[in-house]
Design an enzyme around this catalytic site. Sequence first.
Site, PDB file in Angstrom:
ATOM      1  N   LYS A  42       0.862  -1.174   0.000  1.00  0.00           N
ATOM      2  CA  LYS A  42       0.000   0.000   0.000  1.00  0.00           C
ATOM      3  C   LYS A  42       0.900   1.226   0.000  1.00  0.00           C
ATOM      4  CE  LYS A  42      -3.483   2.848   0.476  1.00  0.00           C
ATOM      5  NZ  LYS A  42      -4.318   3.156  -0.707  1.00  0.00           N
ATOM      6  N   ASN A  96     -13.399   3.809  -5.457  1.00  0.00           N
ATOM      7  CA  ASN A  96     -12.837   3.934  -4.115  1.00  0.00           C
ATOM      8  C   ASN A  96     -12.447   5.366  -3.817  1.00  0.00           C
ATOM      9  OD1 ASN A  96      -9.671   4.405  -3.605  1.00  0.00           O
ATOM     10  ND2 ASN A  96      -9.919   3.465  -5.636  1.00  0.00           N
ATOM     11  N   ASN A  98       4.187   7.179  -5.834  1.00  0.00           N
ATOM     12  CA  ASN A  98       2.803   7.330  -6.304  1.00  0.00           C
ATOM     13  C   ASN A  98       2.507   8.811  -6.567  1.00  0.00           C
ATOM     14  OD1 ASN A  98       0.084   7.332  -6.758  1.00  0.00           O
ATOM     15  ND2 ASN A  98      -0.470   6.185  -4.927  1.00  0.00           N
ATOM     16  N   CYS A 123      -2.470   9.706  -6.505  1.00  0.00           N
ATOM     17  CA  CYS A 123      -3.606   9.423  -5.623  1.00  0.00           C
ATOM     18  C   CYS A 123      -4.713  10.455  -5.863  1.00  0.00           C
ATOM     19  CB  CYS A 123      -3.212   9.449  -4.156  1.00  0.00           C
ATOM     20  SG  CYS A 123      -4.686   9.249  -3.110  1.00  0.00           S
ATOM     21  N   GLY A 165      -4.750  -1.854 -14.979  1.00  0.00           N
ATOM     22  CA  GLY A 165      -6.063  -1.309 -15.322  1.00  0.00           C
ATOM     23  C   GLY A 165      -6.891  -2.269 -16.141  1.00  0.00           C
ATOM     24  N   GLY A 166      -7.943  -2.781 -15.533  1.00  0.00           N
ATOM     25  CA  GLY A 166      -8.895  -3.599 -16.280  1.00  0.00           C
ATOM     26  C   GLY A 166      -8.432  -5.002 -16.591  1.00  0.00           C
ATOM     27  N   THR A 175      -8.700  -4.306  -9.048  1.00  0.00           N
ATOM     28  CA  THR A 175     -10.118  -4.594  -8.804  1.00  0.00           C
ATOM     29  C   THR A 175     -10.412  -6.103  -8.821  1.00  0.00           C
ATOM     30  OG1 THR A 175     -10.806  -2.448  -9.681  1.00  0.00           O
ATOM     31  CG2 THR A 175     -12.446  -4.211  -9.720  1.00  0.00           C
TER      32      THR A 175
HETATM   33  O1  RRO Z   1      -5.826   5.468  -0.956  1.00  0.00           O
HETATM   34  C1  RRO Z   1      -6.470   5.857  -1.946  1.00  0.00           C
HETATM   35  O2  RRO Z   1      -7.535   6.485  -1.849  1.00  0.00           O
HETATM   36  C2  RRO Z   1      -5.998   5.613  -3.311  1.00  0.00           C
HETATM   37  C3  RRO Z   1      -4.706   5.848  -3.718  1.00  0.00           C
HETATM   38 BR1  RRO Z   1      -3.342   6.351  -2.553  1.00  0.00          BR
HETATM   39  C4  RRO Z   1      -4.360   5.690  -5.088  1.00  0.00           C
HETATM   40  O3  RRO Z   1      -3.223   5.905  -5.523  1.00  0.00           O
HETATM   41  N1  RRO Z   1      -5.331   5.300  -5.940  1.00  0.00           N
HETATM   42  C5  RRO Z   1      -6.603   5.078  -5.539  1.00  0.00           C
HETATM   43  O4  RRO Z   1      -7.465   4.729  -6.370  1.00  0.00           O
HETATM   44  N2  RRO Z   1      -6.914   5.215  -4.204  1.00  0.00           N
END
Ligand code: RRO
Length: 312
Positions: free
Chosen positions: A45, A69, A128, A131, A248-249, A271
């Site tokens: 994560k 999400n 990353n 986000c 992705g996908g 997913t």
């Molecule tokens: O934690 C999140 O809300 C999140 C992150 Br860090 C990200 O890079 N991509 C995402 O879809 N959710």
Amino acid sequence: MVSTSTQIAGFAFDNCLMNAAGVACMTKEELAEVKDSAAGTFVTKTATLDFRQGNPEPRYQDVPLGSINSMGLPNNGLDYYLDYLLELQESEPNRTFFLSLVGMSPEETHTILKKVQASDFKGITELNLSCPNVPGKPQIAYDFETTEKILSEVFAYFKKPLGIKLPPYFDIVHFDQAAAIFNKYPLEFVNCVNSIGNGLYIEDESVVIRPKNGFGGIGGQYIKPTALANVHAFYQRLKPEIQIIGTGGVLTGRDAFEHILCGASMVQVGTTLHKEGVAAFERITAELKVIMEEKGYESLEDFRGKLKYIEE
Ligand code: RRO
């Protein structure tokens, strides 16, 4: 004899499939489950310097064609993941794992990366830059000026293998501009793509997640064409030293095959892993191998990046 083995940053992996950051990677237990599955490796994560609770629940919803999400970067803090990775370096010295991270500010990003640089971590770091879910914090890689500043500062001190997780881009000029920046730096890879930011999913008359009145990152089937376009656009534009991770996908072996055809050297599952659990790795790998066998391909190199165009 068909193999789905691959290499990233010169490290070998016996399978090209792994989790996408954010899925099955919050705790050591989840990471161990991915590690001990058919996946080639795992990514943690995304870690910030300190523990974060993240956004209020419900904040992740599986939906028929994918997921939405707005987790808000919940994580156990850098040291939790770094300590586990350092343990694994002793117990599984022949495997390489990925550490995902980002600061809540450029200063925090530098603090984190300097800690990783100073540590004994020998694996691969994924910064990353995409986000979509922290209220008030835009997706960094949509701001090319900030992105370039961060990369130029990072590579002044960070000497370990580093790649970046990108948001999807939707304009050819943006592919050109982004690639021109990335080509200036010794990146090992770019990972295309993070979720498509700030979609809205509605059931009956209501949103399905609490944060941001229902706006959230979209994953799954919805995003495969966008993901493939980003993988291939960067494959066409980046210097060959910068590899591509495709995300992705990916529901099936066919989806993984398409990512590799577009230029991916590693393929991440988000997913689908959330919906199906780690058994997805074995299933998708078997499906990919059937396609390779049918086509007479023995390794990913036989078809990576070899997407065919329709002649004039
Ligand atoms: O934690 C999140 O809300 C999140 C992150 Br860090 C990200 O890079 N991509 C995402 O879809 N959710």
